[in-house]
Design an enzyme around this catalytic site. Sequence first.
Site, short mmCIF file in Angstrom:
data_model
loop_
_atom_site.label_atom_id
_atom_site.label_comp_id
_atom_site.label_asym_id
_atom_site.label_seq_id
_atom_site.Cartn_x
_atom_site.Cartn_y
_atom_site.Cartn_z
N TYR A 117 -3.12 -7.61 -4.95
CA TYR A 117 -2.37 -7.47 -6.19
C TYR A 117 -2.36 -6.02 -6.67
O TYR A 117 -1.30 -5.47 -7.02
CB TYR A 117 -2.98 -8.39 -7.25
CG TYR A 117 -2.26 -8.39 -8.57
CD1 TYR A 117 -1.09 -9.12 -8.74
CD2 TYR A 117 -2.74 -7.66 -9.66
CE1 TYR A 117 -0.41 -9.13 -9.95
CE2 TYR A 117 -2.08 -7.65 -10.87
CZ TYR A 117 -0.92 -8.39 -11.02
OH TYR A 117 -0.25 -8.38 -12.21
N SER A 151 1.09 -2.94 -13.63
CA SER A 151 -0.10 -3.58 -14.17
C SER A 151 -1.15 -2.51 -14.39
O SER A 151 -1.13 -1.44 -13.76
CB SER A 151 -0.63 -4.64 -13.19
OG SER A 151 -1.91 -5.11 -13.58
#
Length: 606
Positions: free
Chosen positions: A489, A476
């Site tokens: 995350y 990401s």
Amino acid sequence: MSGKANDANGAAQGGRPAEPGLPTCARERRVATGGIELCVAELGDTARPTVVLLHGYPDSKEVWSEVAHRLKDRFHVVLYDVRGCGRSSAPRPLRGGFTLEKLTDDFLAVVDAVSPTEPVHVVGHDWGSVQGWEFATVRRTEGRIASFTSVSGPSLDHFGHWIRKRMSRPTPRRVAQLLGQGAKSWYVYALHTPLLPELAWRGPLGKRWPRLLELAEKAPGGGYPTSSLADDAAHGAWLYRDNVRARLRRPRTDCYAHVPVQLITPTQDAFLSERLYDELEQWAPRLTRRTLPAKHWVPRTRPDRLADWITEFVDGTEPGMPAREPVATGRYAERFAGQLVLVTGAGSGIGRATAFSFAEAGARVIAVDRDPQSAARTADLARLVGAPQAWAETVDVADEQAMEKLAEKVATAYGTVDVLVNNAGIGMAGSFLETTTEEWRRTLDVNLWGVIHGCRLFGRQMAERGQGGHIVNTASAAAYQPSRALPAYSTSKAAVLMLSECLRAELAGRGIGVTAVCPGFVNTNITGTARFAGADEAEQERIRRRTSRLYGIRNYPPEKVAEAVLRAVVRNQAVVPVTPEARGARLLSRLAPRALRGIARVRPPL
């Protein structure tokens, strides 16, 4: 009864046993031509279409044993030792006895013996392919050939024209292509040296060749090479001496293929440049291109892939054969058609879009998701958009034992994965102090350990196969863009990014590429399932709706991420930021990390 059937029956009853390495059901016969005898082996039902497999240098027909085994139940398979090789006799004198004209005489003699009334499908590797191009372009074979599959061997005439064009109109790119192929052709110069090749092959090189193939190509043995290797290689040097210089100096101008041609190009071939086949459609108007991430000796290292492509191509040109799936025409079909691709988190979003993109490129797809219905839906749709085969598997990637069972099943039922896409992931937002231990554990279990399990299990299978592959890990932009709202995350994705970089370094020597794909704000349902630390269920639902609305306004489609995944595999890219904001954050992380840290302090509008 046709002469073809009579000949085959006679060979089956009175023929000699086949050379070790070929299936025991092979029938052997001798065919006389031009003062020599050729050793011909046959497998399968003579009433079926005939596929003739032509071997290269310094091989004998046994190089095709694994492919022949896979084709024999569907076709009448014919293999023969080229003059001077294996159990065929050599011409005397050797000089002038290996011209392409005489090799064409041999081929027609074999074809008349094994298939007197029907045209045959020709498949050639290395010098077998060089011969096959001759057979597919000369007038006297018209009507005797139905199709030609070329593997790692150019037409000498096409090669001659390729050289002439680059020498007559030199550009920096064309000069580089000439120099590149010139360097790869070092062995051709050596084989023109008087006596040296014969001494080398009958001395140390012949003894060490099997080990060299094993080390350089990961080529298994199984009756190959045969004990005749040294003599085969010594005699075969005349293939080069009798043909190469003459054809490259004066290439034929009428060398147009009169049959459909399938070109299979290994992308890691140490002897032939991919650029050698540029503009080949000029000479072969009915051309189907395939590429395979493999080295030169693909009949030994990837017999499964070759057999599938040969079957598909022959069926597509043979009237009356059962219908097969059409050749893939999507982008990157040359690269991925027929490859086995496994995608986790394939039930929706980026995973589903990636599965579809590989399917459109003709790959066989395994759609993995923890939701069985979503996985099944992806597999069904993948078949509709172009996958020749697609399967659904259900697993929680965080479950180590379940992943081990999946890897075992995939290896047994489908084969070794060529491309692995570790895409499954979950969203987790909220401040560090409000994120519970359990929320941390679940986030790391799925986002990090799921990737570790996939890389460890399927990466090991790729490494053991020894023919390369590619691993794509979905990280990401949060991996390098800190945020006060995404500690769990971001940590999991940063770990995936570093894991990918470490694996890339470790597996590069095994021909396995590793890519970390870093999407930014992509319109998927991850926002609808993400958890937000410190919020009750009502507040979490409110935040999910608001976040989903913002992502919807941004509306960056997962299909663009999927396209980036395929492009990254083709180019073997290391880190791929996808969206503009992901690329911008990547640039800032390198050039102005303090600015990125300042942005991280801004409270998100949730």
